[in-house]
Scaffold this active site. Structure first.
Site, PDB file in Angstrom:
ATOM      1  N   LYS A 106     -23.096 -34.126  29.219  1.00  0.00           N
ATOM      2  CA  LYS A 106     -24.040 -33.659  27.849  1.00  0.00           C
ATOM      3  C   LYS A 106     -25.904 -34.190  28.807  1.00  0.00           C
ATOM      4  CE  LYS A 106     -20.990 -32.900  24.630  1.00  0.00           C
ATOM      5  NZ  LYS A 106     -20.095 -33.244  23.069  1.00  0.00           N
ATOM      6  N   ARG A 109      -8.016 -33.956  27.880  1.00  0.00           N
ATOM      7  CA  ARG A 109      -9.016 -35.210  27.616  1.00  0.00           C
ATOM      8  C   ARG A 109      -8.709 -35.960  27.140  1.00  0.00           C
ATOM      9  NH1 ARG A 109     -14.333 -36.040  29.102  1.00  0.00           N
ATOM     10  NH2 ARG A 109     -16.351 -36.618  26.899  1.00  0.00           N
ATOM     11  N   HIS A 120      -9.530 -29.852  26.081  1.00  0.00           N
ATOM     12  CA  HIS A 120      -9.659 -30.612  25.126  1.00  0.00           C
ATOM     13  C   HIS A 120      -8.146 -31.292  25.295  1.00  0.00           C
ATOM     14  CE1 HIS A 120     -13.883 -31.876  25.778  1.00  0.00           C
ATOM     15  NE2 HIS A 120     -13.550 -32.822  23.819  1.00  0.00           N
ATOM     16  N   ARG A 134     -14.935 -32.319  30.544  1.00  0.00           N
ATOM     17  CA  ARG A 134     -14.608 -31.238  29.850  1.00  0.00           C
ATOM     18  C   ARG A 134     -14.965 -30.244  30.097  1.00  0.00           C
ATOM     19  NH1 ARG A 134     -19.319 -34.751  28.754  1.00  0.00           N
ATOM     20  NH2 ARG A 134     -19.038 -36.017  26.893  1.00  0.00           N
ATOM     21  N   TYR A 193     -10.576 -43.650  20.347  1.00  0.00           N
ATOM     22  CA  TYR A 193      -9.054 -43.385  21.115  1.00  0.00           C
ATOM     23  C   TYR A 193      -8.317 -44.332  20.662  1.00  0.00           C
ATOM     24  CZ  TYR A 193     -11.164 -39.552  23.302  1.00  0.00           C
ATOM     25  OH  TYR A 193     -11.858 -38.531  22.908  1.00  0.00           O
ATOM     26  N   HIS A 253     -19.123 -41.051  28.194  1.00  0.00           N
ATOM     27  CA  HIS A 253     -19.443 -41.207  26.581  1.00  0.00           C
ATOM     28  C   HIS A 253     -21.292 -41.934  26.878  1.00  0.00           C
ATOM     29  CE1 HIS A 253     -15.796 -40.611  24.276  1.00  0.00           C
ATOM     30  NE2 HIS A 253     -16.435 -38.986  24.625  1.00  0.00           N
TER      31      HIS A 253
END
Length: 319
Positions: free
Chosen positions: A191, A266, A263, A161, A298, A289
């Site tokens: 995150k 990414r 992004h 990110r 994806y 994730h």
């Protein structure tokens, strides 16, 4: 004359306790926590207007009615789109789950109230050829140019990110030497401050080495000794906005009329890995994730590739 707000109710205090909990326990970013607060303050107002005096008085009907109010504004608040409404319902579900675990309620009235489902929006990926054109157009032999090339190569090589990339320090990067057989690695903080190690490809390694040897020192000399990996022209940590501008400039020089953002690299990283045969679980780990469900979106991007291969290879695919 506007009436002054009264003292916090039992519900207000319970909501505030939950916000403090998620802020500390889950390490949420300031913007995410602010969004939670905004959503739950609206929910608290809704409960007060419905005559709810304490968490234990909330029923499934209250939660469902609030979810409907998000769509029609019946509570006097703004009408929300599907994604914003879904985010708010998720916040409410988290609140009630916390209340039940803490013993403030005997049951969880929001357990079977689900957020509205938005149409699945596929990630925006660009082709390998277009990524290559952007990377080839990035940078120059100046200190800033070497940084630009290194940063864009890094983003595509690792799937990081942009917030993770601009937050990197030099010590987070371990580049393999000429005699090393192992890959270069970077430590990324995603995150919730979750840490992961991601390999750095050879193209990105060479670009980073060139930047560290011939570019970063010149930029660092203008600053105050920041440990940041990617520096701006004043010697400080580069911003997300600057990174966005660097990518857009490279795309323009490459002659690509594409709406690209950091992004995009990414998304392209993940899509190209899956097209190359990578396991979705591996891609999940590389992207950071929490759930493989997030990564599986994806696989929808690569469905067209599967159809093209099938059509070209199967003797009875077309007829």
């Amino acid at each position: 004359m506007t009436e002054a707000p009264g003292p916090p109710s039992v519900v207000d205090r319970a909501v505030e306790d939950y916000l403090q909990h998620v802020g500390v326990e889950r390490g949420l970013a300031a913007n995410t926590l602010q969004a939670y607060r905004r959503d739950l303050v609206r929910y608290g107002r809704f409960l007060r207007s419905a005559g709810v005096a304490a968490p234990g008085d909330v029923t499934r009907h209250h939660v469902s009615a609030f979810a409907q109010a998000l769509a029609d504004g019946a509570d006097g608040g703004a009408v929300l789109g599907l994604r914003s409404a879904a985010r708010t319902v998720v916040a409410v579900r988290g609140l009630h789950k916390f209340w039940a675990l803490e013993g403030l309620t005997a049951a969880d009235p929001a357990a079977d109230v689900h957020p509205p489902m938005a149409g699945r929006r596929l990630p925006k990926a660009i082709s390998v050829a277009n990524v290559t054109r952007i990377l080839d157009a990035a940078g120059s032999d100046t200190a800033a140019g070497l940084r630009d090339r290194a940063m864009l190569e890094f983003l595509y090589s690792t799937g990081a990110r942009i917030s993770e990339a601009v937050g990197l320090d030099v010590d987070d990067l371990v580049l393999a030497g000429s005699g090393d057989t192992g890959p270069s690695l970077v430590r990324l903080f995603g995150k919730g401050s979750k840490e992961r190690l991601v390999p750095v490809g050879s193209y990105a390694q060479r670009a980073l080495e060139a930047y560290l040897v011939r570019g970063r020192g010149s930029l660092a000399a203008k600053g105050r000794g920041t440990p940041a990996l990617f520096l701006n022209t004043r010697g400080g940590r580069i911003s997300r906005q600057s990174a966005w501008a660097i990518l857009k400039s490279a795309a323009d020089r490459a002659g690509l009329d594409l709406d690209v953002s950091p992004h995009t690299l990414r998304h392209s990283f993940a899509t190209h890995l899956l097209e190359g045969g990578a396991d979705v679980r591996v891609v999940q780990e590389l992207l950071g994730h929490a759930s493989v469900t997030t990564t599986q979106v994806y696989t929808l991007v690569t469905a067209e590739t599967l159809r093209e291969v099938y059509a070209a290879a199967h003797p009875r695919a077309l007829g």
